[in-house]
Design a protein around this motif. Sequence first.
Motif, short mmCIF file in Angstrom:
data_model
loop_
_atom_site.label_atom_id
_atom_site.label_comp_id
_atom_site.label_asym_id
_atom_site.label_seq_id
_atom_site.Cartn_x
_atom_site.Cartn_y
_atom_site.Cartn_z
N LEU A 151 -86.58 -22.73 -34.58
CA LEU A 151 -86.61 -24.19 -34.63
C LEU A 151 -87.73 -24.73 -35.51
O LEU A 151 -87.53 -25.72 -36.23
CB LEU A 151 -86.72 -24.76 -33.21
N ASP A 152 -88.90 -24.12 -35.48
CA ASP A 152 -90.00 -24.60 -36.33
C ASP A 152 -89.62 -24.53 -37.80
O ASP A 152 -89.90 -25.45 -38.59
CB ASP A 152 -91.27 -23.79 -36.08
N ARG B 35 -78.90 -34.11 -40.01
CA ARG B 35 -79.82 -34.91 -39.17
C ARG B 35 -79.35 -34.95 -37.73
O ARG B 35 -80.15 -34.79 -36.80
CB ARG B 35 -79.93 -36.34 -39.74
N ALA B 36 -78.06 -35.15 -37.53
CA ALA B 36 -77.52 -35.25 -36.17
C ALA B 36 -77.66 -33.93 -35.43
O ALA B 36 -78.03 -33.90 -34.24
CB ALA B 36 -76.06 -35.68 -36.23
N GLU B 37 -77.39 -32.82 -36.11
CA GLU B 37 -77.49 -31.53 -35.42
C GLU B 37 -78.94 -31.16 -35.13
O GLU B 37 -79.23 -30.58 -34.08
CB GLU B 37 -76.81 -30.44 -36.25
N MET B 38 -79.85 -31.51 -36.01
CA MET B 38 -81.26 -31.26 -35.73
C MET B 38 -81.71 -32.06 -34.50
O MET B 38 -82.47 -31.55 -33.67
CB MET B 38 -82.11 -31.62 -36.94
N HIS B 39 -81.24 -33.28 -34.38
CA HIS B 39 -81.56 -34.08 -33.21
C HIS B 39 -80.99 -33.42 -31.95
O HIS B 39 -81.68 -33.31 -30.92
CB HIS B 39 -81.00 -35.49 -33.38
N PHE B 40 -79.75 -32.98 -32.04
CA PHE B 40 -79.11 -32.32 -30.90
C PHE B 40 -79.85 -31.04 -30.50
O PHE B 40 -80.11 -30.79 -29.31
CB PHE B 40 -77.65 -31.99 -31.26
N GLN B 41 -80.23 -30.23 -31.48
CA GLN B 41 -80.87 -28.95 -31.18
C GLN B 41 -82.29 -29.14 -30.66
O GLN B 41 -82.76 -28.35 -29.82
CB GLN B 41 -80.87 -28.04 -32.41
N SER B 42 -82.98 -30.15 -31.12
CA SER B 42 -84.32 -30.43 -30.59
C SER B 42 -84.23 -30.81 -29.12
O SER B 42 -85.06 -30.38 -28.30
CB SER B 42 -84.99 -31.54 -31.40
#
Length: 319
Positions: A144-145, A167-174
């Motif tokens: 993730l980092d 952007r949406a998937e990064m938000h979801f995975q965070s």
Amino acid sequence: MAVFTAVTLDDLTLLLKKFPLGNAIGIKGISSGIENSNFFIDTERGEYVLTIFENLSFAQLPFYLQLMRHLAERGVLVPAPVPDEAGELVVPLHGKPAAIVSKLEGGSQMAPQPVHCAAVGTMLATMHMAGRDFALQQPNLRGLDWWNDTTPLVLPFLDERNAHLLRAEMHFQSAFAACDHYHHLGRGPIHADLFRNNVMFVGERLTGFFDFYFAGCDTWLFDVAVTVNDWCIDLGSGVLDPARVRALLDAYHAVRPFTADEQAAWQPMLRAAALRFWLSRLYDLYLPREAEMLTPHDPTHFERILRERIATPAPGLLA
């Protein structure tokens, strides 16, 4: 792997003076992959693989090579690192760290059937169990980092549709990485790159896993998801083949049973595994390094898989 650093037969002859492998007979660069410089080498003692590490440091490499040794000693089918006469597994070559490992028999199975997927599932679970008492620690360097660091580098190259997806998937995975289920997942050393071309078979018999140089300590479920996303799909569409998924997961579960937290995290983890390789392929395409033999992988393949994992629930961990 791609050849970034050239090695001649004369270079190999000098190097092998430090190893109990006899004289050098031949050397051939391996063109697949994009991270290190790999060569098949022929010696008086047999065939081996020489790797020059283009990104990993001398300090980082003991994790990978000691992990391979640890697994091999516990019956996991992996290449065995060859120590030099001083007992060192990592040696300098052209100013970079290098290692020699045994060459596995067989070839890659690029059109796997359920029987092959079952063998991979069994060995993957065996590997995870064998790694539980491995003493060295190193994070997954493409976790993730790295995703957070890499996303802003590749976003300027994307069209609006793909930029929105990233952007949406990064938000979801965070958010997923912050949830209780994620923090309760079993962890240990993982391969993290167990694609079809990193496993050897002779017929239906699995003869080994190799290329551990993306390995790190992460969730075992992430390793399973990476593997399923390659071994159990239609390559053209990214759609999962239920028969192959079931064969791999059932075989894995028979060795290391899945937990309730893993069952709850399965769908997000398949998306995480697709995101990781979409990001790395975007990075390699738009921010490439020079190499003698280098063809970046198409990032569209994992964009397609990610969209499919978002749109269509995968078969569950348990039948």
